[in-house]
Design a protein around this motif. Structure first.
Motif, PDB file in Angstrom:
ATOM      1  N   LYS A  21       0.835  -1.209   0.000  1.00 24.77           N
ATOM      2  CA  LYS A  21       0.000   0.000   0.000  1.00 24.77           C
ATOM      3  C   LYS A  21       0.865   1.253   0.000  1.00 24.77           C
ATOM      4  O   LYS A  21       0.621   2.196  -0.779  1.00 24.77           O
TER       5      LYS A  21
ATOM      6  N   TYR B  97      -3.311  -6.215  -5.572  1.00 22.75           N
ATOM      7  CA  TYR B  97      -3.283  -5.887  -4.145  1.00 22.75           C
ATOM      8  C   TYR B  97      -4.697  -5.744  -3.586  1.00 22.75           C
ATOM      9  O   TYR B  97      -5.024  -6.314  -2.535  1.00 22.75           O
ATOM     10  N   GLU B  98      -5.543  -5.007  -4.303  1.00 26.58           N
ATOM     11  CA  GLU B  98      -6.888  -4.731  -3.802  1.00 26.58           C
ATOM     12  C   GLU B  98      -7.784  -5.968  -3.822  1.00 26.58           C
ATOM     13  O   GLU B  98      -8.809  -5.998  -3.135  1.00 26.58           O
TER      14      GLU B  98
ATOM     15  N   ASP C 268      -7.018  -8.704  -2.476  1.00 28.51           N
ATOM     16  CA  ASP C 268      -6.846  -9.302  -1.146  1.00 28.51           C
ATOM     17  C   ASP C 268      -5.704  -8.583  -0.425  1.00 28.51           C
ATOM     18  O   ASP C 268      -4.573  -9.069  -0.389  1.00 28.51           O
ATOM     19  N   PRO C 269      -5.989  -7.404   0.167  1.00 29.35           N
ATOM     20  CA  PRO C 269      -4.938  -6.599   0.795  1.00 29.35           C
ATOM     21  C   PRO C 269      -4.174  -7.317   1.905  1.00 29.35           C
ATOM     22  O   PRO C 269      -2.984  -7.048   2.102  1.00 29.35           O
ATOM     23  N   VAL C 270      -4.829  -8.204   2.622  1.00 33.57           N
ATOM     24  CA  VAL C 270      -4.145  -8.924   3.703  1.00 33.57           C
ATOM     25  C   VAL C 270      -3.150  -9.925   3.125  1.00 33.57           C
ATOM     26  O   VAL C 270      -1.993  -9.999   3.557  1.00 33.57           O
ATOM     27  N   LYS C 271      -3.584 -10.678   2.153  1.00 34.54           N
ATOM     28  CA  LYS C 271      -2.727 -11.678   1.516  1.00 34.54           C
ATOM     29  C   LYS C 271      -1.567 -11.039   0.773  1.00 34.54           C
ATOM     30  O   LYS C 271      -0.484 -11.632   0.649  1.00 34.54           O
ATOM     31  N   HIS C 272      -1.781  -9.819   0.279  1.00 31.61           N
ATOM     32  CA  HIS C 272      -0.786  -9.127  -0.541  1.00 31.61           C
ATOM     33  C   HIS C 272      -0.203  -7.911   0.184  1.00 31.61           C
ATOM     34  O   HIS C 272       0.073  -6.885  -0.439  1.00 31.61           O
ATOM     35  N   GLU C 273      -0.011  -8.031   1.473  1.00 28.12           N
ATOM     36  CA  GLU C 273       0.431  -6.884   2.279  1.00 28.12           C
ATOM     37  C   GLU C 273       1.779  -6.339   1.828  1.00 28.12           C
ATOM     38  O   GLU C 273       2.025  -5.139   1.877  1.00 28.12           O
ATOM     39  N   THR C 274       2.688  -7.211   1.391  1.00 26.23           N
ATOM     40  CA  THR C 274       3.992  -6.771   0.903  1.00 26.23           C
ATOM     41  C   THR C 274       4.176  -7.224  -0.545  1.00 26.23           C
ATOM     42  O   THR C 274       3.504  -8.157  -1.008  1.00 26.23           O
TER      43      THR C 274
ATOM     44  N   GLN D 186       5.050 -10.819  -0.707  1.00 21.60           N
ATOM     45  CA  GLN D 186       3.909 -11.730  -0.577  1.00 21.60           C
ATOM     46  C   GLN D 186       3.143 -11.867  -1.894  1.00 21.60           C
ATOM     47  O   GLN D 186       2.619 -12.941  -2.196  1.00 21.60           O
TER      48      GLN D 186
END
Length: 209
Positions: free
Chosen positions: A21, A60-61, A63-69, A72
């Motif tokens: 993000k 990213y959007e 699944d923001p949690v799964k794709h935090e970095t 990832q």
């Protein structure tokens, strides 16, 4: 306020992981850099960067949690796409985006280091050529290289470029270059970390466009 100080990249963590993000918020302003080069000839590079940012943002959007970095994202896509990876999705988009970012980094570093053409000290062709040769040329076929050569001759003079970076304010060259150096600290660290990630994960591809 110089344009570059409005594009603040975050310092890296101890693990060199890049928060997606935060990265996307910073990199979304980078295409404005090509407006400072003045010519519409640079529009394709700007459009390419915008397109790659859009692709990464969409992943990213989803699944923001799964794709935090960013790390990832690459790991997740490697698991999902199997043998098609890394020539898919956000992994491919980030691969090309990092090359555009490296182009900017080398160009600005060359300016900050005072590299000039002794015969034409107020031109930035030597700086742009260095950036292109090191960051992009090896991935471009003959036609794309010809387009870039045309762009070289459309590049602004050094003083106009630095003024554009300063948002058309009259700023002393030393002050502008000091801000360039300040911008490059975190920007370079982020770009280096992305390159290292692609090397470590064996995600780099070498093909021509």
């Amino acid at each position: 306020m110089t344009l570059l100080l409005e594009i603040q990249f975050a310092p890296l963590s101890d693990t060199n992981e890049i928060v997606t993000k935060t990265f996307l918020e910073a990199v979304s302003h980078v295409p404005l850099f090509f407006d400072c080069l003045g010519s519409k000839v640079f529009a394709p590079i700007k459009a390419d960067i915008n397109g790659n940012i859009t692709k990464i943002k969409a992943v990213y959007e989803s699944d923001p949690v799964k794709h935090e970095t960013l790390q990832q994202i690459l790991s997740a896509e490697k698991s999902i796409h199997g043998s098609e990876w890394p020539k898919v999705g956000a992994t491919l988009a980030l691969m090309w985006l990092k090359r555009g970012l490296r182009f900017i980094q080398i160009l600005l570093q060359s300016l900050a280091d005072g590299e000039r053409d002794e015969n034409n000290p107020n031109l930035i062709r030597i700086n742009i050529s260095k950036a292109y040769d090191q960051a992009l040329k090896r991935y471009h076929g003959w036609i794309v290289q010809k387009v870039f050569k045309a762009a070289l001759f459309a590049a602004p003079c050094r003083s106009d470029f630095l003024k554009a970076l300063s948002k058309d304010q009259e700023v002393a060259e030393d002050d502008c270059l000091a801000k360039v150096n300040q911008f490059l600290i975190n920007f370079t660290a982020n770009v280096d970390a992305i390159y290292e990630m692609y090397s470590t994960m064996n995600a780099e591809l070498d093909y021509l466009v």
